[in-house]
Design a protein around this motif. Sequence first.
Motif, PDB file in Angstrom:
ATOM      1  N   MET A 215      22.228 -26.581  -5.538  1.00  0.00           N
ATOM      2  CA  MET A 215      21.679 -25.448  -6.290  1.00  0.00           C
ATOM      3  C   MET A 215      20.470 -25.926  -7.110  1.00  0.00           C
ATOM      4  N   LEU A 216      19.359 -25.217  -6.992  1.00  0.00           N
ATOM      5  CA  LEU A 216      18.128 -25.641  -7.643  1.00  0.00           C
ATOM      6  C   LEU A 216      18.111 -25.366  -9.136  1.00  0.00           C
TER       7      LEU A 216
ATOM      8  N   VAL B 252      13.280 -31.418  -4.692  1.00  0.00           N
ATOM      9  CA  VAL B 252      14.506 -30.897  -4.095  1.00  0.00           C
ATOM     10  C   VAL B 252      14.187 -29.483  -3.609  1.00  0.00           C
ATOM     11  N   ARG B 253      14.358 -29.243  -2.322  1.00  0.00           N
ATOM     12  CA  ARG B 253      13.898 -27.990  -1.723  1.00  0.00           C
ATOM     13  C   ARG B 253      15.057 -27.208  -1.120  1.00  0.00           C
ATOM     14  N   GLU B 254      14.956 -25.902  -1.242  1.00  0.00           N
ATOM     15  CA  GLU B 254      15.850 -24.976  -0.552  1.00  0.00           C
ATOM     16  C   GLU B 254      15.002 -23.814  -0.062  1.00  0.00           C
ATOM     17  N   ASP B 255      15.054 -23.569   1.219  1.00  0.00           N
ATOM     18  CA  ASP B 255      14.217 -22.521   1.824  1.00  0.00           C
ATOM     19  C   ASP B 255      12.761 -22.793   1.431  1.00  0.00           C
ATOM     20  N   ARG B 256      12.117 -21.837   0.755  1.00  0.00           N
ATOM     21  CA  ARG B 256      10.716 -22.035   0.367  1.00  0.00           C
ATOM     22  C   ARG B 256      10.585 -22.202  -1.144  1.00  0.00           C
TER      23      ARG B 256
ATOM     24  N   ALA C 275      11.431 -24.885  -4.692  1.00  0.00           N
ATOM     25  CA  ALA C 275      11.525 -26.311  -5.026  1.00  0.00           C
ATOM     26  C   ALA C 275      11.733 -26.498  -6.517  1.00  0.00           C
TER      27      ALA C 275
ATOM     28  N   GLU D 182      20.517 -34.709 -10.685  1.00  0.00           N
ATOM     29  CA  GLU D 182      20.538 -33.343 -10.166  1.00  0.00           C
ATOM     30  C   GLU D 182      19.435 -32.513 -10.825  1.00  0.00           C
TER      31      GLU D 182
ATOM     32  N   LEU E  98      10.196 -20.352  -7.434  1.00  0.00           N
ATOM     33  CA  LEU E  98      11.521 -20.507  -8.037  1.00  0.00           C
ATOM     34  C   LEU E  98      11.509 -20.043  -9.494  1.00  0.00           C
TER      35      LEU E  98
END
Length: 382
Positions: free
Chosen positions: A1-2, A241-245, A247, A256, A288
């Motif tokens: 989780m970002l 740290v990336r998730e989908d598009r 960061a 973390e 984000l």
Amino acid sequence: MLHDPAHFEPLLDEAWDPGRAEGAIAAIVEDADDAFDRAGLWPAHEWDAGDAPLPLKSLYVGASGVIWALDALRRRGHAETSLDLPAAALRTLELFRTEPDIEPGETHYHPASLLLGETGPLVVALRLAPDATLLSDLHALVQSNLTNPTDDIMWGIPGTLLALLAVHQWTGESRWMEAARESAGVLRARRGDDGLWRQDDDYRGLGTLHGAAGNTFALTRAEPDEALAGETAAVLARHAVREDRLANWAGAPGREPARLQWCTGAPGILAGAWAYLDEELLLAGAELIWLAGAHGDEKGHGLCHGTSGNGFALLKAFGRTGDERWVERARRFAVHALAQADRIADANGRRRYSLFTGDVGTALFAAACLDLDTSFPVIDVL
């Protein structure tokens, strides 16, 4: 989780109104004027004060920062303070020298710290009341920071390097640039093979306040260096740290990405590295921040770890891309931050008097949205 959505709240669905923003800035300045006392300066919020002796004087959460902000708002034509700012700055310096803002057990404290040491009050006093003795005091003080092992803007050489560059700009005297080059040389030599600097025994940070983005910013302010900027961009890309598009960044490698604020996380990375960070990565961080919304009242509306600091990162996205969508989004953050400041003040019975955590910092963010000025307070425009 970002990031943790529980710490955020939806932005107010209210349109940006320049007149209301100017009125809110003026109200914050008027309140700060009314709350000032020559003996006690400004009341301190309990989080800002901790166990430090009162009144607070530092640039970070004390009177020097409030005075700096009131002067900046006046210079930019947003609100005219009724205070004698030069006298207030000299009084603040006097009180700091009598009893510095040091909490018991503080291990990072150094007298030359820009944000928490004497350098901050000295620089503010010099800006408002130039004096040859104060200039000599500052020159000697920042030289003492060369052996400070904490390499970040808050405590160490990068912060005093920014102070040296500012005083050189104000005075034109060569000794300040000579001292800046010496500081920059020491800082460069202490950069690790991993592209990072040490802030603590087990902490080598990535961000602007405590880490590589801020140190690189200070060094490239002293002397443009595309190679260093490129190397730091690669370090930041490697540790994103990336998730989908989207960061985010942890405070340091191996941790973390639990926070999303200027002092730790994407808002700070963007604030310090916006000019050279890979654009796709910069926009992933900005997206984000936008999707997360405003900080809740626990963190508040301020610059360091609140709604205004996150909003400044969106102004940086505008500065890099020229896309006015980011201005519109930053202004949504400003609308929310100003309302949040009023709401928290009503609940507490008074406003919060500090630059990086309080109301004058939020006023500066609103002013930046009015002026389309992407400069982050103090760090960019000391």
